[in-house]
Design a protein around this motif. Structure first.
Motif, PDB file in Angstrom:
ATOM      1  N   ASN A 214     -12.375   4.463   5.192  1.00 52.95           N
ATOM      2  CA  ASN A 214     -11.165   4.191   4.842  1.00 52.95           C
ATOM      3  C   ASN A 214     -11.145   3.095   3.688  1.00 52.95           C
ATOM      4  O   ASN A 214      -9.925   2.545   3.487  1.00 52.95           O
ATOM      5  N   LYS A 215     -11.913   3.031   2.877  1.00 55.79           N
ATOM      6  CA  LYS A 215     -11.973   1.700   2.051  1.00 55.79           C
ATOM      7  C   LYS A 215     -11.088   2.029   0.658  1.00 55.79           C
ATOM      8  O   LYS A 215     -10.577   1.253  -0.035  1.00 55.79           O
ATOM      9  N   ASN A 216     -10.657   3.448   0.775  1.00 57.03           N
ATOM     10  CA  ASN A 216      -9.760   3.658  -0.473  1.00 57.03           C
ATOM     11  C   ASN A 216      -8.378   4.131  -0.010  1.00 57.03           C
ATOM     12  O   ASN A 216      -7.734   4.924  -0.569  1.00 57.03           O
ATOM     13  N   TYR A 217      -8.014   3.990   1.050  1.00 56.86           N
ATOM     14  CA  TYR A 217      -6.348   4.109   1.690  1.00 56.86           C
ATOM     15  C   TYR A 217      -5.605   3.009   1.161  1.00 56.86           C
ATOM     16  O   TYR A 217      -6.300   1.863   1.190  1.00 56.86           O
ATOM     17  N   PRO A 218      -4.465   3.324   0.985  1.00 56.73           N
ATOM     18  CA  PRO A 218      -3.594   2.110   0.464  1.00 56.73           C
ATOM     19  C   PRO A 218      -3.335   0.900   1.194  1.00 56.73           C
ATOM     20  O   PRO A 218      -3.405  -0.079   0.647  1.00 56.73           O
ATOM     21  N   GLU A 219      -3.311   1.122   2.807  1.00 58.26           N
ATOM     22  CA  GLU A 219      -3.283  -0.199   3.509  1.00 58.26           C
ATOM     23  C   GLU A 219      -4.583  -0.912   3.410  1.00 58.26           C
ATOM     24  O   GLU A 219      -4.542  -2.326   3.417  1.00 58.26           O
ATOM     25  N   SER A 220      -5.773  -0.399   3.265  1.00 60.60           N
ATOM     26  CA  SER A 220      -6.961  -0.973   3.294  1.00 60.60           C
ATOM     27  C   SER A 220      -7.093  -1.856   1.671  1.00 60.60           C
ATOM     28  O   SER A 220      -7.707  -2.783   1.594  1.00 60.60           O
ATOM     29  N   VAL A 221      -6.723  -1.263   0.817  1.00 60.24           N
ATOM     30  CA  VAL A 221      -6.792  -1.694  -0.562  1.00 60.24           C
ATOM     31  C   VAL A 221      -5.803  -2.812  -0.584  1.00 60.24           C
ATOM     32  O   VAL A 221      -6.099  -3.842  -0.921  1.00 60.24           O
ATOM     33  N   LEU A 222      -4.660  -2.834   0.046  1.00 53.21           N
ATOM     34  CA  LEU A 222      -3.589  -3.841  -0.019  1.00 53.21           C
ATOM     35  C   LEU A 222      -4.400  -5.142   0.889  1.00 53.21           C
ATOM     36  O   LEU A 222      -4.039  -6.222   0.371  1.00 53.21           O
TER      37      LEU A 222
END
Length: 131
Positions: free
Chosen positions: A26-34
């Motif tokens: 999940n490194k490129n899910y919005p929550e992970s990026v935030l």
């Protein structure tokens, strides 16, 4: 001999699933990026944090670095709510506490640009972002 082939096949199948799981992390899910962006800001790594910003509304790089260096350190960060605006936009309401005792709720907007989720900062001081 058949047992060895079966064991080898099972091991290879396990390794294949492991590689797929890592590749689909999940490194490129919005929550992970935030969360990664906030961690970088917390660690005062402005150059790395800057790479996670939406290029459509980038702040001046030097001013951005100065603001991160001179702001109070983030001590806690918690996402309270998230909302999918559309396929390329998410909003997050987050609670932040700093080392000088200030606690605030902030809205973060993430946009998808070319398959990458990026933090879209509000660079217009006259514009308020509502959740």
């Amino acid at each position: 001999m058949t047992r060895i082939v079966n064991k080898f096949g099972i091991i290879m199948l396990f390794l294949m699933f492991f590689v797929i799981a890592i590749g689909c992390s999940n490194k490129n899910y919005p929550e992970s990026v935030l969360k990664n962006y906030i961690k970088l800001v917390e660690e005062k790594k402005s150059d790395e944090a800057y790479t996670l910003l939406n290029p459509d509304n980038l702040p001046d790089k030097e001013l951005f670095a100065d603001s991160i260096e001179n702001q109070p350190t983030i001590k806690s960060f918690k996402i309270l709510k998230s909302k999918k605006v559309d396929d390329s936009t998410y909003k997050f309401l987050a609670n932040m506490k700093t080392d000088n005792g200030i606690e605030s709720e902030n809205v973060f907007v993430l946009v998808n640009k070319g398959g990458d989720w990026l933090v879209s900062l509000n660079t217009d001081p006259t514009k308020n972002i509502d959740f």
